[in-house]
Design a protein around this motif. Structure first.
Motif, mmCIF file in Angstrom:
data_model
loop_
_atom_site.group_PDB
_atom_site.id
_atom_site.type_symbol
_atom_site.label_atom_id
_atom_site.label_comp_id
_atom_site.label_asym_id
_atom_site.label_seq_id
_atom_site.Cartn_x
_atom_site.Cartn_y
_atom_site.Cartn_z
ATOM 1 N N TRP A 4 0.814 -1.205 0.000
ATOM 2 C CA TRP A 4 0.000 0.000 0.000
ATOM 3 C C TRP A 4 0.853 1.263 0.000
ATOM 4 O O TRP A 4 0.334 2.364 0.069
ATOM 5 C CB TRP A 4 -0.966 0.007 1.174
ATOM 6 C CG TRP A 4 -0.340 -0.286 2.503
ATOM 7 C CD1 TRP A 4 -0.162 -1.502 3.072
ATOM 8 C CD2 TRP A 4 0.195 0.662 3.416
ATOM 9 N NE1 TRP A 4 0.444 -1.378 4.286
ATOM 10 C CE2 TRP A 4 0.679 -0.060 4.533
ATOM 11 C CE3 TRP A 4 0.328 2.046 3.424
ATOM 12 C CZ2 TRP A 4 1.269 0.562 5.620
ATOM 13 C CZ3 TRP A 4 0.905 2.645 4.512
ATOM 14 C CH2 TRP A 4 1.364 1.902 5.596
ATOM 15 N N SER A 5 2.160 1.110 -0.101
ATOM 16 C CA SER A 5 3.049 2.257 -0.140
ATOM 17 C C SER A 5 3.691 2.345 -1.525
ATOM 18 O O SER A 5 3.809 1.351 -2.240
ATOM 19 C CB SER A 5 4.129 2.099 0.929
ATOM 20 O OG SER A 5 5.034 3.169 0.887
ATOM 21 N N GLN A 6 4.135 3.528 -1.868
ATOM 22 C CA GLN A 6 4.814 3.701 -3.147
ATOM 23 C C GLN A 6 6.165 2.989 -3.105
ATOM 24 O O GLN A 6 6.786 2.850 -2.045
ATOM 25 C CB GLN A 6 5.030 5.181 -3.429
ATOM 26 C CG GLN A 6 3.750 5.949 -3.647
ATOM 27 C CD GLN A 6 4.019 7.426 -3.868
ATOM 28 O OE1 GLN A 6 5.161 7.878 -3.832
ATOM 29 N NE2 GLN A 6 2.966 8.179 -4.099
ATOM 30 N N ARG A 7 6.621 2.603 -4.274
ATOM 31 C CA ARG A 7 7.900 1.925 -4.384
ATOM 32 C C ARG A 7 9.021 2.856 -3.916
ATOM 33 O O ARG A 7 9.065 4.028 -4.273
ATOM 34 C CB ARG A 7 8.134 1.510 -5.833
ATOM 35 C CG ARG A 7 9.437 0.796 -6.024
ATOM 36 C CD ARG A 7 9.609 0.374 -7.473
ATOM 37 N NE ARG A 7 10.308 -0.879 -7.474
ATOM 38 C CZ ARG A 7 9.803 -2.042 -7.773
ATOM 39 N NH1 ARG A 7 8.554 -2.129 -8.149
ATOM 40 N NH2 ARG A 7 10.516 -3.125 -7.719
ATOM 41 N N GLY A 8 9.887 2.336 -3.055
ATOM 42 C CA GLY A 8 11.011 3.112 -2.565
ATOM 43 C C GLY A 8 10.686 3.937 -1.324
ATOM 44 O O GLY A 8 11.545 4.639 -0.802
ATOM 45 N N ARG A 9 9.466 3.889 -0.841
ATOM 46 C CA ARG A 9 9.067 4.640 0.361
ATOM 47 C C ARG A 9 8.616 3.664 1.440
ATOM 48 O O ARG A 9 7.807 2.782 1.183
ATOM 49 C CB ARG A 9 7.937 5.605 0.051
ATOM 50 C CG ARG A 9 8.347 6.633 -0.970
ATOM 51 C CD ARG A 9 7.374 7.770 -0.953
ATOM 52 N NE ARG A 9 7.719 8.691 -2.018
ATOM 53 C CZ ARG A 9 8.069 9.929 -1.791
ATOM 54 N NH1 ARG A 9 8.127 10.383 -0.583
ATOM 55 N NH2 ARG A 9 8.351 10.714 -2.804
ATOM 56 N N THR A 10 9.146 3.860 2.595
ATOM 57 C CA THR A 10 8.778 3.008 3.721
ATOM 58 C C THR A 10 7.369 3.341 4.196
ATOM 59 O O THR A 10 7.063 4.511 4.412
ATOM 60 C CB THR A 10 9.760 3.212 4.895
ATOM 61 O OG1 THR A 10 11.083 2.968 4.422
ATOM 62 C CG2 THR A 10 9.434 2.295 6.049
ATOM 63 N N PRO A 11 6.502 2.321 4.351
ATOM 64 C CA PRO A 11 5.154 2.600 4.849
ATOM 65 C C PRO A 11 5.211 3.135 6.281
ATOM 66 O O PRO A 11 5.973 2.632 7.113
ATOM 67 C CB PRO A 11 4.454 1.245 4.829
ATOM 68 C CG PRO A 11 5.333 0.340 4.061
ATOM 69 C CD PRO A 11 6.695 0.920 4.034
ATOM 70 N N VAL A 12 4.441 4.158 6.574
ATOM 71 C CA VAL A 12 4.409 4.765 7.907
ATOM 72 C C VAL A 12 2.975 4.750 8.397
ATOM 73 O O VAL A 12 2.059 5.151 7.684
ATOM 74 C CB VAL A 12 4.936 6.220 7.858
ATOM 75 C CG1 VAL A 12 4.814 6.873 9.217
ATOM 76 C CG2 VAL A 12 6.375 6.238 7.369
#
Length: 176
Positions: free
Chosen positions: A9-17
């Motif tokens: 559910w997060s964009q590629r290269g971004r850690t889900p927060v």
């Protein structure tokens, strides 16, 4: 042939927060009894208690709450109860002792101090934490209560799980 792509559910290269409010001081307490009778299926009786959030309100179970749980268990089980409890100070309260002494259907024994490995209910909490409460970000206290109830209800209907918690302690039930 292309390999399958992982979905997140997060964009590629971004850690889900996951953002969590840190202001909540609400507490959820649960009291549970694992009930064993030779020749019958094992049972789990539990009562959750939510902290109401008031500063003057009690946050955990009182001896009256344990008394009410024992009365409900006696009604559900329909017979005498031999209770083996850990050394929680509320369970040794004078009011609860007086209640137990006045009831011929209730006998209480205490586990030795610091012996969670002899308590089958600790196995129930372990199942709950490793199963229904793991890998979940709770959005509200109600969401947490819902998951707790769902997990305990699932355990309630599977007596082999409750039997396994007793087997893990190394204790056995022998009628006298």
């Amino acid at each position: 042939m292309t390999p399958p792509q992982a979905r997140t559910w997060s964009q590629r290269g971004r850690t889900p927060v996951v953002r969590v409010r840190g202001r909540s001081r609400r507490r959820i307490s649960i009291a549970a009894l694992t009930c064993y009778k030779p020749g019958h299926r094992s049972r789990l009786i539990y009562r959750p208690r939510r902290d109401d959030g008031r500063r003057d309100g009690r946050k955990s179970f009182s001896w009256r709450d344990y008394r009410d749980l024992l009365i409900a268990a006696h009604q559900q089980l329909g017979g005498p109860i031999v209770l083996v409890w850990d050394n929680l100070n509320v369970q040794k309260a004078a009011g609860l002792r007086e209640f137990a002494e006045a009831r011929d259907w209730l006998t209480i024994y205490y586990l030795p101090p610091y012996a969670p490995d002899l308590n089958p209910v600790e196995g129930i909490w372990s199942l709950l934490r490793r199963g229904w409460l793991s890998n979940v970000a709770f959005s509200t206290p109600e969401h947490l209560v819902q998951r707790i109830r769902r997990g305990l209800r699932h355990i309630q209907y599977r007596s082999e799980l409750i039997d396994g918690c007793l087997a893990e302690t190394g204790l056995s039930i022998r009628p006298t």
